[in-house]
Design an enzyme around this catalytic site. Structure first.
Site, PDB file in Angstrom:
ATOM      1  N   HIS A  27      97.721 112.547   6.154  1.00  0.00           N
ATOM      2  CA  HIS A  27      98.079 112.063   5.065  1.00  0.00           C
ATOM      3  C   HIS A  27      98.003 110.781   4.585  1.00  0.00           C
ATOM      4  O   HIS A  27      98.311 109.470   3.824  1.00  0.00           O
ATOM      5  CB  HIS A  27      99.184 111.736   5.614  1.00  0.00           C
ATOM      6  CG  HIS A  27     100.260 112.996   6.604  1.00  0.00           C
ATOM      7  ND1 HIS A  27     101.510 113.824   5.976  1.00  0.00           N
ATOM      8  CD2 HIS A  27     100.385 113.177   7.880  1.00  0.00           C
ATOM      9  CE1 HIS A  27     101.155 114.806   6.835  1.00  0.00           C
ATOM     10  NE2 HIS A  27     101.052 114.691   8.043  1.00  0.00           N
ATOM     11  N   HIS A  28      96.136 110.957   4.268  1.00  0.00           N
ATOM     12  CA  HIS A  28      95.974 109.404   3.599  1.00  0.00           C
ATOM     13  C   HIS A  28      94.779 109.233   3.426  1.00  0.00           C
ATOM     14  O   HIS A  28      94.149 109.093   2.289  1.00  0.00           O
ATOM     15  CB  HIS A  28      94.587 108.656   4.981  1.00  0.00           C
ATOM     16  CG  HIS A  28      95.501 108.936   5.745  1.00  0.00           C
ATOM     17  ND1 HIS A  28      95.014 108.764   7.578  1.00  0.00           N
ATOM     18  CD2 HIS A  28      97.424 108.660   6.715  1.00  0.00           C
ATOM     19  CE1 HIS A  28      96.307 108.852   8.547  1.00  0.00           C
ATOM     20  NE2 HIS A  28      96.905 108.256   8.119  1.00  0.00           N
ATOM     21  N   GLN A  29      95.555 109.719   1.748  1.00  0.00           N
ATOM     22  CA  GLN A  29      95.213 110.162  -0.028  1.00  0.00           C
ATOM     23  C   GLN A  29      94.469 108.835  -0.038  1.00  0.00           C
ATOM     24  O   GLN A  29      95.362 108.319  -0.313  1.00  0.00           O
ATOM     25  CB  GLN A  29      95.438 111.347  -0.352  1.00  0.00           C
ATOM     26  CG  GLN A  29      96.389 112.377   0.254  1.00  0.00           C
ATOM     27  CD  GLN A  29      97.104 112.461   1.013  1.00  0.00           C
ATOM     28  OE1 GLN A  29      97.850 111.645   1.522  1.00  0.00           O
ATOM     29  NE2 GLN A  29      97.219 113.836   1.068  1.00  0.00           N
ATOM     30  N   HIS A  34      91.591 112.220   4.838  1.00  0.00           N
ATOM     31  CA  HIS A  34      91.485 112.363   6.380  1.00  0.00           C
ATOM     32  C   HIS A  34      91.760 113.863   6.491  1.00  0.00           C
ATOM     33  O   HIS A  34      93.092 113.750   6.483  1.00  0.00           O
ATOM     34  CB  HIS A  34      92.084 111.497   6.961  1.00  0.00           C
ATOM     35  CG  HIS A  34      91.935 110.070   7.410  1.00  0.00           C
ATOM     36  ND1 HIS A  34      92.322 108.868   7.530  1.00  0.00           N
ATOM     37  CD2 HIS A  34      90.322 109.238   7.114  1.00  0.00           C
ATOM     38  CE1 HIS A  34      90.848 107.772   7.607  1.00  0.00           C
ATOM     39  NE2 HIS A  34      90.697 108.059   7.152  1.00  0.00           N
TER      40      HIS A  34
END
Length: 514
Positions: free
Chosen positions: A447-449, A297
């Site tokens: 921070h949504h890898q 994201h």
């Protein structure tokens, strides 16, 4: 080399959001578990304070990863904080508890051909983990290990954001984890009693003295040990330089996240053969999908200067959010998730006010995909993360739409008592082209890898694990973390990663219908 032969039934690599769940459920089932974590014990007071997360970014508990230069984002290397501590990123994130949209999981089921990953089947797993402060309901669990709380007393600026969005026609949403997501409202958080409740603290903290639990911290994994086609253990280096080998009688479970798990597989010779050969790693299994499908994201900052100093607030600094749809978006789930912060969250190249706040535009249905590769065969060297952000034109245009929505909210009369002026993108950004340039120059991470050990069928060339989370071509080895997600859910990924941990535990234990 030191060896710990038959030290446990299971080894779990990584004590983060999913790994903590796997550890707890395996212990509850009577198994012995050895947890191998690269970071330290979670004793830093900043970890446990809901307001402490900004100081953790770039600190001792952060892997401190930067992406490769992003050619569609002004050739910038983007900072990707990732937790290196017991609890992983759940010990340094913003503590937002959200699951995403039902259609996210129905799409996983459709793409993989396995209905056990559909919304109807994963909702009970979400609820099983959860101890919501209001107790059990149709949408929430009441007696799980993970505390979930509502925002009790919102910050005045968070209330202004909700008011401003409603004045602009956005619907009030009381619970983003219930039936409707599109609208504005307050977040729910993984906190209780004024403290962060990380996955480790929630699931493993209460049983740290369990006789069948071994926890090794400060342990950097070098490779999975594969003998005769089966994963039998892990090689790692501890506080000293000595290489240690620990064995698992049953299975090795990788829970290092979307960066750590593919890195471990690649170092172990499991991945695309040409890439492995190029960095001098002997090929154990040619598995082309390892490190593919990397996506995230994307988030950036509309920053405002305040007329006066702002109160610190009593919650997580991230108290309110908005779900919306970009122009022309027709998906069942919303594709935009702007986030409000009553602190200035810097935008690259723009001034940071002493007193300020941020309305952060974010997209949650990115179409761009990238790769994770080794820089070398040295396990101490950071991998090459290239998410290729904004490569797909949709991502850029959707983000511009999000910036415009946030600017409209930021200009509302609801903010008049506080707003001195907009610093980023600022008054000189007037046209859509101006905003496109702003997005390219400042886009960062939510921070949504996810996605680098993609779950799918054996016929999928990008799949790394089956729907049972077993790594193709290696017996006794599974992955359980955000890396298995075929596509990122339309929300923060901590709760979905915890759900993956619950599902992994059921698969390992052979539990069905629980």
């Amino acid at each position: 080399m030191s060896e710990q032969r038959r030290s446990s039934d299971y080894i779990v690599v990584g004590a983060g959001s999913a790994g903590s769940v796997v550890v707890r459920r395996l212990l509850d089932a009577g198994h012995s578990v050895h947890v191998i974590e690269a970071g330290a014990v979670d004793s830093d007071p900043a970890i446990h304070s809901p307001q402490g997360w900004p100081v953790l970014l770039g600190g001792a508990h952060d892997w401190g990863l930067f992406t490769t230069p992003q050619r569609h984002a002004a050739d910038r290397r983007i900072f990707w904080p990732r937790g290196k501590v017991l609890g992983g990123s759940s010990s340094m994130n913003g503590m937002i508890y959200i699951r995403g949209h039902a259609s996210d999981y129905d799409e996983w089921a459709r793409e993989t051909g396995d209905q056990s990953w559909s919304w109807a089947n994963v909702l009970p797993l979400f609820k099983r983990s959860e101890s919501h402060e209001l107790g059990a309901t149709e949408h929430h669990g009441g007696d799980g290990p993970l505390p979930v709380s509502r925002i009790g007393t919102p910050h005045p600026l968070a209330a202004a954001f909700v008011d401003a969005a409603m004045r602009n026609g956005h619907k009030l949403i009381e619970d983003f984890n219930a039936d409707e997501m599109v609208g504005v409202g307050y977040t729910q958080t993984t906190t209780r009693g004024g403290e962060r409740m990380s996955a480790w603290k929630s699931f493993v903290g209460p049983i740290l003295d369990h006789p069948r639990l071994t926890v090794t911290t400060g342990a950097l994994v070098h490779r999975v040990v594969v003998e005769n086609g089966r994963a039998v253990g892990i090689e790692f280096s501890g506080e000293g330089a000595e290489l240690v080998r620990a064995y698992a009688d049953a299975e090795v479970v990788l829970s290092g996240g979307a960066i750590g798990s593919p890195k471990t597989l690649l170092l172990s010779g499991i991945g695309p053969s040409a890439h492995l050969a190029s960095v001098g790693v002997d090929v154990v299994v040619d598995l082309p999908g390892v490190g593919e499908n990397l996506h995230d994201h994307v988030l950036l900052s509309n920053v405002y200067e305040s007329k006066q100093p702002l109160a610190a607030g009593a919650n997580n600094l991230l108290e309110a959010q908005l779900y919306a749809r970009s122009d022309g978006w027709t998906g069942a789930a919303p594709d935009l998730q702007p986030l409000f912060m009553h602190i200035p969250y810097p935008a690259d190249g723009y001034p940071v006010p002493d007193n300020g706040y941020t309305i952060a535009p974010g997209i949650v249905a990115p179409k761009s995909r990238g790769t994770l590769r080794l820089a070398s065969s040295d396990p101490y060297e950071q991998p090459l993360a290239d998410p290729n952000i904004l490569a797909d034109p949709y991502d850029l245009e959707a983000m511009v739409d999000a910036v415009q929505i946030c600017r409209e909210i930021g200009a509302s009369e609801a903010f008049a008592p506080w707003r001195r002026g907009e610093l980023a993108p600022g008054p000189d950004a007037r046209t859509r082209d101006d905003l496109r340039e702003f997005v390219r120059r400042t886009a960062g991470t939510y921070h949504h890898q996810v996605g680098t050990c993609k779950m799918g069928s054996a016929a999928d060339p990008d799949a790394v694990v089956g729907t049972d989370l077993r790594v193709f071509g290696v017996a006794g080895l599974r992955v359980a973390d955000a890396s298995i997600m075929p596509t990122v859910p339309s929300g923060n990924t901590n709760a979905p990663s915890i759900m993956v941990g619950e599902r992994a535990a059921d698969l390992i234990l052979g539990v069905t219908g629980r």
